[in-house]
Design a protein around this motif. Structure first.
Motif, PDB file in Angstrom:
ATOM      1  N   ILE A 187       0.837  -1.211   0.000  1.00  0.00           N
ATOM      2  CA  ILE A 187       0.000   0.000   0.000  1.00  0.00           C
ATOM      3  C   ILE A 187       0.869   1.257   0.000  1.00  0.00           C
ATOM      4  CG2 ILE A 187      -1.625   1.347   1.390  1.00  0.00           C
ATOM      5  CD1 ILE A 187      -2.847  -1.314   2.280  1.00  0.00           C
ATOM      6  N   VAL A 188       1.883   1.274   0.862  1.00  0.00           N
ATOM      7  CA  VAL A 188       2.762   2.442   0.936  1.00  0.00           C
ATOM      8  C   VAL A 188       3.529   2.611  -0.376  1.00  0.00           C
ATOM      9  CG1 VAL A 188       4.689   3.484   2.171  1.00  0.00           C
ATOM     10  CG2 VAL A 188       2.944   2.219   3.432  1.00  0.00           C
ATOM     11  N   ALA A 189       3.995   1.499  -0.952  1.00  0.00           N
ATOM     12  CA  ALA A 189       4.727   1.584  -2.217  1.00  0.00           C
ATOM     13  C   ALA A 189       3.855   2.116  -3.340  1.00  0.00           C
ATOM     14  CB  ALA A 189       5.289   0.209  -2.578  1.00  0.00           C
ATOM     15  N   LEU A 190       2.592   1.715  -3.379  1.00  0.00           N
ATOM     16  CA  LEU A 190       1.679   2.230  -4.397  1.00  0.00           C
ATOM     17  C   LEU A 190       1.445   3.725  -4.210  1.00  0.00           C
ATOM     18  CD1 LEU A 190      -0.994  -0.614  -4.622  1.00  0.00           C
ATOM     19  CD2 LEU A 190       0.722  -0.014  -6.333  1.00  0.00           C
ATOM     20  N   TRP A 191       1.386   4.165  -2.961  1.00  0.00           N
ATOM     21  CA  TRP A 191       1.180   5.591  -2.692  1.00  0.00           C
ATOM     22  C   TRP A 191       2.347   6.425  -3.214  1.00  0.00           C
ATOM     23  CZ3 TRP A 191      -2.624   8.714  -1.331  1.00  0.00           C
ATOM     24  CH2 TRP A 191      -2.323   9.982  -0.848  1.00  0.00           C
ATOM     25  N   THR A 192       3.543   5.872  -3.165  1.00  0.00           N
ATOM     26  CA  THR A 192       4.734   6.608  -3.595  1.00  0.00           C
ATOM     27  C   THR A 192       5.192   6.236  -5.002  1.00  0.00           C
ATOM     28  OG1 THR A 192       6.168   4.920  -2.581  1.00  0.00           O
ATOM     29  CG2 THR A 192       5.535   6.777  -1.210  1.00  0.00           C
ATOM     30  N   SER A 193       4.340   5.547  -5.768  1.00  0.00           N
ATOM     31  CA  SER A 193       4.765   5.035  -7.081  1.00  0.00           C
ATOM     32  C   SER A 193       4.645   6.053  -8.206  1.00  0.00           C
ATOM     33  CB  SER A 193       3.944   3.792  -7.438  1.00  0.00           C
ATOM     34  OG  SER A 193       2.566   4.110  -7.554  1.00  0.00           O
ATOM     35  N   MET A 194       4.066   7.223  -7.950  1.00  0.00           N
ATOM     36  CA  MET A 194       3.907   8.227  -9.006  1.00  0.00           C
ATOM     37  C   MET A 194       5.197   9.030  -9.157  1.00  0.00           C
ATOM     38  SD  MET A 194       0.921   7.503  -9.883  1.00  0.00           S
ATOM     39  CE  MET A 194      -0.188   6.331  -9.114  1.00  0.00           C
ATOM     40  N   GLY A 195       6.213   8.398  -9.711  1.00  0.00           N
ATOM     41  CA  GLY A 195       7.508   9.034  -9.811  1.00  0.00           C
ATOM     42  C   GLY A 195       7.843   9.465 -11.226  1.00  0.00           C
ATOM     43  N   THR A 196       9.064   9.135 -11.654  1.00  0.00           N
ATOM     44  CA  THR A 196       9.541   9.556 -12.970  1.00  0.00           C
ATOM     45  C   THR A 196       8.700   8.980 -14.090  1.00  0.00           C
ATOM     46  OG1 THR A 196      11.767   9.621 -12.026  1.00  0.00           O
ATOM     47  CG2 THR A 196      11.574   9.729 -14.414  1.00  0.00           C
ATOM     48  N   ILE A 257      11.391   1.063   2.282  1.00  0.00           N
ATOM     49  CA  ILE A 257      10.041   1.042   2.860  1.00  0.00           C
ATOM     50  C   ILE A 257       9.903  -0.112   3.847  1.00  0.00           C
ATOM     51  CG2 ILE A 257       7.594   0.776   2.330  1.00  0.00           C
ATOM     52  CD1 ILE A 257       8.085   2.112  -0.326  1.00  0.00           C
ATOM     53  N   SER A 258      10.422  -1.277   3.462  1.00  0.00           N
ATOM     54  CA  SER A 258      10.343  -2.442   4.341  1.00  0.00           C
ATOM     55  C   SER A 258      11.100  -2.221   5.639  1.00  0.00           C
ATOM     56  CB  SER A 258      10.892  -3.678   3.610  1.00  0.00           C
ATOM     57  OG  SER A 258      10.975  -4.787   4.473  1.00  0.00           O
ATOM     58  N   MET A 259      12.313  -1.676   5.545  1.00  0.00           N
ATOM     59  CA  MET A 259      13.128  -1.478   6.746  1.00  0.00           C
ATOM     60  C   MET A 259      12.551  -0.405   7.649  1.00  0.00           C
ATOM     61  SD  MET A 259      16.987  -1.875   5.186  1.00  0.00           S
ATOM     62  CE  MET A 259      17.749  -1.675   6.782  1.00  0.00           C
ATOM     63  N   ASN A 260      12.012   0.667   7.075  1.00  0.00           N
ATOM     64  CA  ASN A 260      11.484   1.757   7.885  1.00  0.00           C
ATOM     65  C   ASN A 260      10.158   1.402   8.547  1.00  0.00           C
ATOM     66  OD1 ASN A 260      13.606   3.553   7.335  1.00  0.00           O
ATOM     67  ND2 ASN A 260      12.664   4.191   5.417  1.00  0.00           N
ATOM     68  N   LEU A 261       9.360   0.560   7.890  1.00  0.00           N
ATOM     69  CA  LEU A 261       8.050   0.220   8.437  1.00  0.00           C
ATOM     70  C   LEU A 261       8.101  -1.034   9.314  1.00  0.00           C
ATOM     71  CD1 LEU A 261       5.652   0.838   5.407  1.00  0.00           C
ATOM     72  CD2 LEU A 261       5.975   2.276   7.411  1.00  0.00           C
ATOM     73  N   ALA A 262       8.636  -2.106   8.764  1.00  0.00           N
ATOM     74  CA  ALA A 262       8.613  -3.390   9.470  1.00  0.00           C
ATOM     75  C   ALA A 262       9.850  -3.638  10.307  1.00  0.00           C
ATOM     76  CB  ALA A 262       8.432  -4.530   8.460  1.00  0.00           C
ATOM     77  N   GLY A 263      10.855  -2.775  10.193  1.00  0.00           N
ATOM     78  CA  GLY A 263      12.078  -2.972  10.964  1.00  0.00           C
ATOM     79  C   GLY A 263      13.004  -3.965  10.296  1.00  0.00           C
ATOM     80  N   PHE A 264      14.166  -4.124  10.910  1.00  0.00           N
ATOM     81  CA  PHE A 264      15.139  -5.062  10.350  1.00  0.00           C
ATOM     82  C   PHE A 264      15.760  -5.878  11.486  1.00  0.00           C
ATOM     83  CE2 PHE A 264      19.429  -6.273   9.094  1.00  0.00           C
ATOM     84  CZ  PHE A 264      19.152  -6.967   7.927  1.00  0.00           C
ATOM     85  N   PRO A 265      15.576  -7.199  11.454  1.00  0.00           N
ATOM     86  CA  PRO A 265      14.726  -7.925  10.493  1.00  0.00           C
ATOM     87  C   PRO A 265      13.254  -7.830  10.865  1.00  0.00           C
ATOM     88  CG  PRO A 265      15.700  -9.467  12.026  1.00  0.00           C
ATOM     89  CD  PRO A 265      16.264  -8.117  12.391  1.00  0.00           C
ATOM     90  N   SER A 266      12.394  -8.007   9.884  1.00  0.00           N
ATOM     91  CA  SER A 266      10.957  -7.994  10.148  1.00  0.00           C
ATOM     92  C   SER A 266      10.543  -9.302  10.804  1.00  0.00           C
ATOM     93  CB  SER A 266      10.199  -7.786   8.829  1.00  0.00           C
ATOM     94  OG  SER A 266      10.558  -8.793   7.889  1.00  0.00           O
ATOM     95  N   THR A 267       9.319  -9.337  11.322  1.00  0.00           N
ATOM     96  CA  THR A 267       8.827 -10.521  12.029  1.00  0.00           C
ATOM     97  C   THR A 267       8.836 -11.737  11.108  1.00  0.00           C
ATOM     98  OG1 THR A 267       7.378  -9.087  13.330  1.00  0.00           O
ATOM     99  CG2 THR A 267       6.908 -11.453  13.360  1.00  0.00           C
ATOM    100  N   LEU A 268       9.605 -12.748  11.509  1.00  0.00           N
ATOM    101  CA  LEU A 268       9.739 -13.984  10.718  1.00  0.00           C
ATOM    102  C   LEU A 268      10.121 -13.684   9.266  1.00  0.00           C
ATOM    103  CD1 LEU A 268       6.714 -16.101  12.045  1.00  0.00           C
ATOM    104  CD2 LEU A 268       9.119 -16.224  12.731  1.00  0.00           C
ATOM    105  N   TYR A 269      10.825 -12.579   9.060  1.00  0.00           N
ATOM    106  CA  TYR A 269      11.288 -12.160   7.733  1.00  0.00           C
ATOM    107  C   TYR A 269      10.138 -11.995   6.741  1.00  0.00           C
ATOM    108  CZ  TYR A 269      15.884 -13.321   9.558  1.00  0.00           C
ATOM    109  OH  TYR A 269      17.029 -13.366  10.328  1.00  0.00           O
ATOM    110  N   ALA A 270       8.957 -11.601   7.244  1.00  0.00           N
ATOM    111  CA  ALA A 270       7.788 -11.458   6.370  1.00  0.00           C
ATOM    112  C   ALA A 270       7.939 -10.294   5.406  1.00  0.00           C
ATOM    113  CB  ALA A 270       6.528 -11.284   7.212  1.00  0.00           C
ATOM    114  N   GLY A 271       8.756  -9.279   5.760  1.00  0.00           N
ATOM    115  CA  GLY A 271       8.980  -8.148   4.867  1.00  0.00           C
ATOM    116  C   GLY A 271      10.374  -8.128   4.274  1.00  0.00           C
TER     117      GLY A 271
END
Length: 317
Positions: A187-196, A257-271
Motif C-alpha cells: 500500500i505504501v509503495a503504491l502511494w509513492t509510485s507516481m515518480g519519474t 520502505i520495508s526497513m522503515n516500516l517493518a524494521g530489520f529484520p521484520s517478524t519472521l522475515y515477512a517483509g
C-alpha cells in the motif's frame, strides 16, 4: 577550374578516402558522432560495466574486507539457493511485491497521467504536484506518517477508526503480524509510485499531435476509449517502455520502505526482500563475496524482466 568545383572534387576525394566497410573506416566516417558520445560511454563504462564485472568476479570469492579475497568458485551461489532459506523467502517476498506494485503502479501512473492530460492546462500543474509529491518526499518522512497510521496500539489512526466503528475489539499489530506486513508495504509503495514514470507518461500524452485525433475522427473514431486504444497508446509507446523499465527496477530494488516500516529484520522475515538481504550481508556482516552473489542474481533477474518488456513494448526496427 572554379573554386566551387575544386572544393567539390576535394570533398569527393575525402569521401572516397574514408568510405569502406572495415571498423577503422566506419570509426573514421562517424568520428564526430563518436566524439559526442564518448563522455557518456566513458561514464557508462566506469560506473556500470566495470562494477558489474567486478561484482561478478567478487561473487566467486570469499571476501570480508579484512582479509584478502579467497577464491571459492560457485560456493556462494550454491549456498544461496540450497542452504539460505531466508534468501529464498526474500525472493518470494520480492516477486510478490513486484507482482502487486509493478502492474498496479504502472497502470495507476498511466491512468492518472491520461486523466490529467485531458484537463485544462492551468489546472495540470496542481494535480501533477499533488500526485508527484509522495514520490519525492523522503522515505523516512513518509514512514513516520504511515507508522502513525498503522501503529499497533489504540492510538494508531487506523486502529482508532476500526475500534470506534466496532469492527475491532482490540488493536491490530499491522507491522508485526506476518499476514499484514507485506500488504502494508504494498500500500505504501503504491502511494509513492507516481515518480519519474508518471512524469514521462504525462509528457508523452501532452505532446501527442492533435492532428492525429482529427484524422481519427475522419477515420471513424467516435469514443474516448477508441482514441486511447488506437491513437494515444501507439503514440506514447516509447514512454510506456521507459515507464515499464523504471517500474521493474524500482519494484525489485525495494528495501527502504520495508526497513522503515517493518524494521530489520521484520517478524519472521515477512517483509524481507532481496535488497534487504543484500544490505544485511554487505553492510552489517561485511561478507562482500556473498553480497556480490546476491547482487548478481538480482541483476540477472532485472535483465531478464527488462528483456521481456523490450520484446513486448520495444520497436522491431
Amino acid at each position: 577550374m572554379s573554386d566551387t568545383a575544386v572544393r567539390t572534387q576535394q570533398a569527393q576525394q575525402e569521401t572516397k578516402a574514408v568510405k569502406g566497410t572495415g571498423w577503422g573506416s566506419r570509426l573514421l566516417r562517424h568520428r564526430t558522432s563518436i566524439l559526442f558520445l564518448a563522455p557518456f560511454f566513458l561514464l557508462f563504462l566506469v560506473f556500470t560495466v566495470i562494477p558489474v564485472f567486478t561484482a561478478a568476479g567478487m561473487s566467486l570469492t570469499y571476501y570480508n574486507i579484512l582479509e584478502p579475497a579467497r577464491w571459492v568458485g560457485l560456493e556462494n551461489y550454491k549456498q544461496l539457493f540450497l542452504d539460505d532459506d531466508i534468501f529464498l523467502k526474500a525472493i518470494g517476498n520480492t516477486l510478490t511485491f513486484a507482482v502487486f506494485t509493478g502492474p498496479l503502479g504502472y497502470c495507476m501512473s498511466f491512468i492518472l497521467a491520461w486523466l490529467i492530460s485531458n484537463i485544462p492546462q492551468k489546472y495540470r500543474f496542481f494535480f501533477t504536484l499533488c500526485f508527484y509529491t509522495p514520490a519525492i518526499t523522503s522515505s523516512v518522512a513518509m514512514s513516520v506518517v504511515w507508522l502513525y497510521l498503522f501503529s499497533g496500539d489504540r492510538y494508531g489512526l487506523i486502529n482508532h477508526w476500526l475500534m470506534k466503528l466496532g469492527l475491532f475489539d482490540e488493536p491490530w499489530l499491522w507491522l508485526q503480524d506476518v499476514n499484514t506486513i507485506m500488504p502494508v508495504i504494498v500500500i505504501v509503495a503504491l502511494w509513492t509510485s507516481m515518480g519519474t514514470g508518471f512524469l514521462a507518461f504525462l509528457a508523452g500524452l501532452t505532446n501527442v499531435s492533435p492532428e492525429l485525433y482529427e484524422a481519427g475522427v475522419i477515420d471513424g473514431v467516435r469514443y474516448r476509449w477508441q482514441e486511447l486504444w488506437y491513437i494515444t497508446l501507439p503514440s506514447v509507446k516509447p514512454q510506456l517502455l521507459f515507464g515499464a523499465v523504471l517500474t521493474i527496477v524500482s519494484s525489485l530494488q525495494v528495501y527502504d520502505i520495508s526497513m522503515n516500516l517493518a524494521g530489520f529484520p521484520s517478524t519472521l522475515y515477512a517483509g524481507h526482500t532481496i535488497m534487504t538481504h543484500l544490505y544485511d550481508y554487505a553492510f552489517i556482516r561485511f561478507e562482500m563475496g556473498y553480497a556480490a552473489a546476491i547482487a548478481v542474481v538480482l541483476f540477472l533477474l532485472m535483465v531478464g524482466l527488462n528483456r521481456l518488456i523490450f520484446n513486448l513494448l520495444g520497436e522491431r526496427d
